[in-house]
Motif scaffolding. Structure first.
Motif, PDB file in Angstrom:
ATOM      1  N   LEU A   1       9.097   0.824  -9.313  1.00 29.16           N
ATOM      2  CA  LEU A   1       9.782  -0.033  -7.846  1.00 29.16           C
ATOM      3  C   LEU A   1      11.350  -0.611  -8.098  1.00 29.16           C
ATOM      4  N   VAL A   2      11.392  -0.696  -9.533  1.00 33.03           N
ATOM      5  CA  VAL A   2      12.956  -1.154  -9.890  1.00 33.03           C
ATOM      6  C   VAL A   2      13.651   0.074  -9.911  1.00 33.03           C
ATOM      7  N   THR A   3      13.045   1.146 -10.415  1.00 39.02           N
ATOM      8  CA  THR A   3      14.103   2.364 -10.415  1.00 39.02           C
ATOM      9  C   THR A   3      14.592   2.979  -8.954  1.00 39.02           C
ATOM     10  N   LYS A   4      13.459   2.797  -8.163  1.00 38.66           N
ATOM     11  CA  LYS A   4      13.525   3.070  -6.551  1.00 38.66           C
ATOM     12  C   LYS A   4      14.308   2.017  -5.924  1.00 38.66           C
ATOM     13  N   LYS A   5      14.727   0.877  -6.653  1.00 36.37           N
ATOM     14  CA  LYS A   5      15.337  -0.234  -5.851  1.00 36.37           C
ATOM     15  C   LYS A   5      14.563  -0.783  -4.809  1.00 36.37           C
ATOM     16  N   GLN A   6      13.145  -0.880  -4.690  1.00 40.21           N
ATOM     17  CA  GLN A   6      12.183  -1.434  -3.781  1.00 40.21           C
ATOM     18  C   GLN A   6      12.226  -2.815  -4.164  1.00 40.21           C
TER      19      GLN A   6
ATOM     20  N   GLN B   1       3.166   6.020  -3.082  1.00 46.04           N
ATOM     21  CA  GLN B   1       4.432   6.576  -3.772  1.00 46.04           C
ATOM     22  C   GLN B   1       4.092   6.840  -5.130  1.00 46.04           C
ATOM     23  N   PHE B   2       3.689   5.637  -5.660  1.00 42.69           N
ATOM     24  CA  PHE B   2       3.789   5.575  -7.143  1.00 42.69           C
ATOM     25  C   PHE B   2       2.705   6.880  -7.605  1.00 42.69           C
ATOM     26  N   LEU B   3       1.380   6.760  -7.102  1.00 44.89           N
ATOM     27  CA  LEU B   3       0.349   7.630  -7.342  1.00 44.89           C
ATOM     28  C   LEU B   3       0.867   9.058  -7.393  1.00 44.89           C
ATOM     29  N   THR B   4       1.674   9.544  -6.046  1.00 48.91           N
ATOM     30  CA  THR B   4       1.867  10.677  -5.762  1.00 48.91           C
ATOM     31  C   THR B   4       2.983  11.313  -6.917  1.00 48.91           C
ATOM     32  N   TYR B   5       3.828  10.243  -7.235  1.00 50.09           N
ATOM     33  CA  TYR B   5       4.904  10.660  -8.314  1.00 50.09           C
ATOM     34  C   TYR B   5       4.293  10.883  -9.712  1.00 50.09           C
ATOM     35  N   LYS B   6       3.252  10.072  -9.989  1.00 50.76           N
ATOM     36  CA  LYS B   6       2.516  10.296 -11.235  1.00 50.76           C
ATOM     37  C   LYS B   6       1.645  11.570 -11.499  1.00 50.76           C
ATOM     38  N   LYS B   7       1.140  12.014 -10.257  1.00 47.50           N
ATOM     39  CA  LYS B   7       0.474  13.289 -10.043  1.00 47.50           C
ATOM     40  C   LYS B   7       1.124  14.262 -10.247  1.00 47.50           C
ATOM     41  N   ASN B   8       2.426  14.436  -9.457  1.00 47.32           N
ATOM     42  CA  ASN B   8       3.210  15.403  -9.525  1.00 47.32           C
ATOM     43  C   ASN B   8       4.163  15.667 -10.864  1.00 47.32           C
ATOM     44  N   TYR B   9       4.453  14.483 -11.388  1.00 45.41           N
ATOM     45  CA  TYR B   9       5.555  14.760 -12.432  1.00 45.41           C
ATOM     46  C   TYR B   9       4.986  14.454 -13.877  1.00 45.41           C
ATOM     47  N   HIS B  10       3.878  13.854 -13.960  1.00 53.22           N
ATOM     48  CA  HIS B  10       3.586  13.724 -15.335  1.00 53.22           C
ATOM     49  C   HIS B  10       2.100  14.184 -15.582  1.00 53.22           C
ATOM     50  N   ASN B  11       1.565  14.967 -14.876  1.00 54.99           N
ATOM     51  CA  ASN B  11       0.483  15.817 -15.282  1.00 54.99           C
ATOM     52  C   ASN B  11      -0.836  15.083 -15.789  1.00 54.99           C
ATOM     53  N   VAL B  12      -0.875  13.842 -14.964  1.00 54.56           N
ATOM     54  CA  VAL B  12      -2.000  13.110 -15.293  1.00 54.56           C
ATOM     55  C   VAL B  12      -3.435  13.576 -14.560  1.00 54.56           C
ATOM     56  N   SER B  13      -4.611  13.321 -15.241  1.00 53.38           N
ATOM     57  CA  SER B  13      -5.694  13.728 -14.626  1.00 53.38           C
ATOM     58  C   SER B  13      -6.052  13.122 -13.577  1.00 53.38           C
TER      59      SER B  13
ATOM     60  N   ASN C   1       0.823  -1.265  -0.019  1.00 50.60           N
ATOM     61  CA  ASN C   1      -0.152  -0.108   0.055  1.00 50.60           C
ATOM     62  C   ASN C   1       1.034   1.277  -0.127  1.00 50.60           C
ATOM     63  N   LYS C   2       1.985   1.279   0.638  1.00 51.49           N
ATOM     64  CA  LYS C   2       2.969   2.241   0.837  1.00 51.49           C
ATOM     65  C   LYS C   2       3.371   2.613  -0.428  1.00 51.49           C
ATOM     66  N   GLU C   3       3.865   1.618  -1.091  1.00 52.49           N
ATOM     67  CA  GLU C   3       4.360   1.754  -2.531  1.00 52.49           C
ATOM     68  C   GLU C   3       3.507   2.310  -3.556  1.00 52.49           C
ATOM     69  N   ILE C   4       2.249   1.864  -3.439  1.00 52.39           N
ATOM     70  CA  ILE C   4       1.213   2.489  -4.372  1.00 52.39           C
ATOM     71  C   ILE C   4       0.881   3.831  -4.374  1.00 52.39           C
TER      72      ILE C   4
END
Length: 309
Positions: A80-85, A7-19, A2-5
């Motif tokens: 997750l691979v990029t973040k080495k998780q 983090q991923f959602l926050t990343y997509k929202k902040n850096y990829h301008n997705v709706s 859940n924590k990783e999910i």
């Protein structure tokens, strides 16, 4: 997971301008994956393959939905691979699923329907029975739909426009597309430019809370859902018999550019498509262009044998 999910959602929202809608779709897909992995006690990549096979075999989803889910899961894995998780899984990376997606033609509005839509909106604005509150909203709505019609931008792009993105001297707008990709668009329509200026003159009546260009009744940024509701309202009020969405305006914009002789590379740039393959689908619905090509270049037209007068 859940924590990783999150983090991923926050990343997509902040850096990829997705709706927000896309974020919710990501969250739904990943929550389903998380539940599957927990229930069957398998790791991420094994869980993805099992879940996708299960969904595919049960025929619960359309091929387009299956493909979208797989794209989401691959993005999450790479994150997750990029973040080495997690460690890279070469077998998973080489796995390729094939979902046969039926080819669908982009749906458009007829020119007479767009005329009907705009005529209704301008008549509503000038109608003495329209209240001041309704006139205020109508001025904003005209500016919004004029912009969508004359530029073909996505509703997510229209929603994200800020005041600083509009250059009144150059008649241009800075648009942030998918993955924060920037493009500059020129406002060629006099009516569109005038509609925007008229809206900006009364924008303070919405009591803005920030620098968002289009505002809702609370003075906050007009969301994509708000734009969809506005479009649906006027389609209904104008008695246009269609199940159209605002995206039809984007399809119509692209198709009419091709009908009128625009180069497909130019259309690609105006729409903000990363790949010309995405743009090429509009050549399939450009009937006027087909008529022109066949009337001009079909060798049968030049043969001596004629049966028609």
């Amino acid at each position: 997971m859940n924590k990783e999910i999150q983090q991923f959602l926050t990343y997509k929202k902040n850096y990829h301008n997705v709706s927000l809608r896309t974020i919710k779709a990501y969250q739904s897909d990943l929550t389903t994956l998380q539940e599957h992995c927990c229930e069957h006690k398998v790791d991420l990549t094994q869980g993805i393959l099992e879940l996708m096979e299960q969904l595919h075999q049960n025929a619960q989803l359309k091929p387009t939905s299956l493909k979208r889910k797989m794209i989401t899961y691959r993005m999450f894995y790479k994150f997750l691979v990029t973040k080495k998780q997690i460690e890279p899984d070469i077998e998973f990376e080489h796995y390729r699923a094939s979902y046969i997606i039926p080819k669908k033609m982009p749906r458009t509005l007829k020119i007479r329907e767009i005329n009907q839509l705009l005529n209704y909106m301008y008549q509503r604005l000038s109608d003495s029975r329209t209240s001041l509150y309704q006139k205020r909203n109508c001025i904003r709505d005209i500016a919004l739909l004029e912009l969508l019609i004359s530029t073909g931008i996505r509703i997510s792009e229209a929603s994200s426009i800020n005041l600083s993105d509009y250059d009144q001297i150059e008649n241009s707008l800075l648009i942030y597309g998918k993955n924060r990709k920037e493009r500059m668009i020129y406002l060629s329509s006099t009516e569109t430019r005038q509609a925007l200026l008229t809206y900006l003159a009364i924008r303070e009546q919405f009591h803005p809370s920030d620098q968002s260009f289009f505002l809702n009744k609370y003075g906050e940024r007009l969301s994509i859902y708000g734009i969809e509701n506005i479009f649906a309202k006027y389609i209904d009020l104008a008695n246009i018999d269609t199940h159209a969405t605002p995206h039809y305006l984007r399809h119509t914009f692209a198709t009419e550019l091709l009908n009128n002789g625009a180069n497909i590379r130019e259309v690609q740039e105006l729409l903000g498509h990363s790949s010309i393959v995405t743009t090429q689908i509009y050549t399939e619905v450009s009937i006027e262009r087909k008529k022109y090509v066949l009337n001009s270049f079909n060798y049968r037209n030049e043969l001596d044998v004629k049966t028609s007068k």
